[in-house]
Scaffold this active site. Structure first.
Site, PDB file in Angstrom:
ATOM      1  N   GLY A 118       1.849  -1.912   2.937  1.00 14.90           N
ATOM      2  CA  GLY A 118       2.280  -0.655   2.352  1.00 14.90           C
ATOM      3  C   GLY A 118       3.797  -0.568   2.294  1.00 14.90           C
ATOM      4  O   GLY A 118       4.493  -1.565   2.110  1.00 14.90           O
ATOM      5  N   SER A 119       4.314   0.627   2.470  1.00 16.04           N
ATOM      6  CA  SER A 119       5.758   0.843   2.311  1.00 16.04           C
ATOM      7  C   SER A 119       6.605   0.273   3.451  1.00 16.04           C
ATOM      8  O   SER A 119       7.837   0.292   3.359  1.00 16.04           O
ATOM      9  CB  SER A 119       6.041   2.331   2.147  1.00 16.04           C
ATOM     10  N   THR A 120       5.977  -0.235   4.512  1.00 17.05           N
ATOM     11  CA  THR A 120       6.773  -0.928   5.538  1.00 17.05           C
ATOM     12  C   THR A 120       7.381  -2.206   4.974  1.00 17.05           C
ATOM     13  O   THR A 120       8.268  -2.806   5.590  1.00 17.05           O
ATOM     14  CB  THR A 120       5.910  -1.281   6.777  1.00 17.05           C
TER      15      THR A 120
END
Length: 629
Positions: free
Chosen positions: A323-325
């Site tokens: 994801g956005s990590t």
């Protein structure tokens, strides 16, 4: 007269033949005697000694496992066990029934015994009851003559005093099976396991089996014709196994596990300056003590068939979209590759149109004008859609591979999964159908926000975060800090040597550190880190479990097992990082909602000693960095 002469001649001839036969027999006997007593003297005297002397293996004491502060995680204790040798028992069922009248034997003991019989040779003694009380030992001793083939043995037992805590990390020992025997023979270690019953199965117990096992000794025991021991002639002591001192802080591990509550997921915390793993969490766990004597079928079925998958080591083998990590690493790649500067700003209309397909941002109308700092802080998807399209899949894959994404970290525990770092080459290998092997430019867009084919383990994500925190100096993650001699107490350190140093420009790293610090001050992680007395850097993430086909994601309207995974990466303090971590909460929803509070609780304990004896409180549901294609 003539007849008498013939008779006498015949008799003399027969007498001479008989004499020659007797002489030949004596010659043969003498030759055989000489062969046995002279030529074969050494061989037969050895056989005679072997008939008179029995070699009894002396099992070594298994090494102890301790955490970095000396807290015992695995040790041994001596106890009595009631054992049956099936080949020596005429009526096994009758023997078990009569034994039950003397010593308590529960149904689970019978189930475990049955399972062991199926896996073990009939002439080996098998435990029917372990850890007998002194009263039970005395009771059986007084009646042992009624039970041929049944005996009491004193054995060392393995015990895991922390129970389920750190179970996936420590692992367990179990009875040696056919596969273990085959492996021991192939590796030439069989002589050291004669008479042994147990071996490390998974985790640290398996990976460091050679160090923990020690070296078996033996006793030369004189026996009589009935096979009874008369006296010990010679004793060669065993060498105890070495102790292991881990980098794990078991109190931090407990805090992290408790923070998950009833949630499934994983957390890996690493010391950036050494690569030492501080916490290694996979939830839910299991009690390794169940496996030591051979787990009974009922408990095995409950663990193996549970929908919660407690036997799955999620930290090591779970593969999830980041994801956005993924965005901080994308931002660093953009700077290092010269694709985009930190100051370059783009307008965000709330979507990115590529080839007629609309990739939407989570915030309707967009985030306005966005530079690199803001893109991380507010987690702007549109910024990374355009960046991924600009960089291209080959450049993304090349940079991410240097951080270890898509390959094993080499941590000192077996079973690590490599994850998936997507690239055109990977896709050709992955799919057999030529139509599916082609990489489409549109697939690159989702890669930029950590979706698409991206799939990594929590360990890989924590390792990359630790390298970023350590400004490009990378250490291979490791669980064992020292190997300790059980006699002398001398400790051999596992030297933390950098596996590589990335040639990143300091100003580029500074941008990412500052942006991740902004996440926890004013961005998607601000609520979770409100009031923290230390500086921390973080990044929330949310990973799709399934596609909504363009529909709006409303958590309450989605079944629990289909809800998005919540992720969070962090390190602290920002100015001199002592800990870096990655958290994933399966089906936890948004990263800021479920994963960030767990990270806060872990960092508070490690940096401040602050302990909260309850699960981390999930924050109220609030839309954040999430897009559904």
């Amino acid at each position: 007269m003539h007849n008498q002469t013939e008779t006498r001649s015949a008799f003399q001839l027969r007498l001479m033949a008989a004499a020659l036969f007797v002489l030949l027999a004596f010659v043969l006997l003498f030759v055989r005697f000489a062969w046995l007593q002279v030529v074969k003297h050494k061989e037969y005297i050895t056989l005679a000694e072997q008939n008179r002397i029995s070699l009894v293996p002396v099992q070594p004491s298994r090494g102890i496992i301790k955490d970095r502060n000396g807290v015992v995680l695995a040790h041994n204790f001596s106890a009595y066990t009631l054992e049956i040798t099936p080949s020596k028992v005429t009526d096994l069922e009758d023997t078990l029934n009569r034994l039950s009248g003397l010593i308590e034997i529960q149904p689970k003991d019978r189930r475990r015994f049955k399972k062991l019989r199926e896996e073990t040779k009939a002439f080996e003694s098998l435990p029917i009851r372990s850890r007998l009380t002194d009263e039970e030992v005395a009771r059986f001793a007084a009646n042992s003559y009624q039970f041929p083939g049944v005996e009491i043995k004193a054995r060392l037992f393995r015990h895991y005093p922390q129970g389920e805590v750190a179970s996936h990390l420590i692992g367990y020992i179990g009875r040696i099976n056919a596969t273990d025997l085959s492996n021991l023979e192939a590796s030439g270690q069989m002589p050291n396991y004669r008479g042994a019953d147990h071996i490390g199965k998974i985790g640290i117990e398996q990976r460091y089996e050679k160090e923990l096992r020690g070296i078996a000794g033996h006793e030369e025991v004189e026996i009589d014709a009935g096979g009874r021991a008369i006296r010990t002639l010679r004793h060669t002591p065993s060498t105890p196994g070495k102790n292991l001192i881990l980098s794990i802080d078991i109190e931090l591990q407990k805090v992290a596990e408790q923070a998950f509550g009833e949630n499934k997921g994983a957390l890996v915390a690493i010391e950036p300056a050494t690569g030492g793993v501080l916490a290694f969490v996979s939830m839910p766990g299991y009690d390794p003590n169940l496996f030591v004597d051979g787990i009974d079928p009922q408990n095995w079925n409950e663990l193996n068939n549970s929908p919660e998958k407690p036997l799955l080591n999620r930290a090591l083998r779970g593969e999830y979209p980041p994801g956005s990590t993924f965005k901080p690493f994308m931002a660093l790649a953009a700077q290092e590759g010269g694709f985009r500067s930190a100051s370059a700003a783009l307008p965000d209309p709330g979507f990115f149109n590529f080839g007629g397909h609309v990739f939407r941002d989570d915030k309707p109308g967009g985030h306005g004008v966005v530079d690199m700092y803001k893109s991380v802080v507010v987690s702007c998807d549109t910024y990374y859609y355009t960046l991924a399209n600009q960089m291209g899949i080959e450049n993304i894959a090349q940079f991410m591979a240097t951080l270890g994404f898509g390959s094993k970290t080499g941590i000192d525990i077996e079973g690590e999964r490599p994850g998936v770092l997507p690239s055109p080459e990977w896709k050709k290998k992955r799919f057999k159908n030529p139509a599916q092997q082609k990489w489409f430019a549109g697939e690159t867009i989702s890669i930029g926000i950590g979706q698409g084919y991206n799939s990594y383990t929590p360990l890989q994500l924590a390792h990359a975060t630790a390298t970023l925190a350590n400004r490009g100096v990378e250490f291979k993650p490791h669980l064992v800090q020292h190997i300790e001699d059980a006699h002398s107490g001398a400790k051999t350190p596992v030297e933390p040597k950098p596996s590589k140093t990335h040639d990143w420009k300091p100003e580029h790293v500074n941008v990412i550190h500052r942006a991740m610090a902004g996440v926890n001050k004013e961005g998607t992680g601000a609520r979770a880190f409100a009031g923290a007395s230390y500086t921390s850097a973080g990044k929330t993430g949310t990973a799709q479990v399934f596609s909504l086909k363009g529909a709006k994601y409303v958590e309450g309207q989605v079944k629990k097992h289909l809800r998005d995974h919540a992720l969070f990466i962090a390190f602290a303090p920002v100015e001199s990082p002592r800990i870096a971590l990655a958290v994933i909460v399966e089906n936890g929803g948004f990263g800021a909602q479920a994963a960030a509070p767990i990270a806060r609780q872990v960092l508070d304990y490690y940096l401040l000693g602050k302990k909260v004896n309850q699960p981390a409180r999930e924050l109220p549901d609030e839309p954040e960095e999430h897009a559904h294609d």
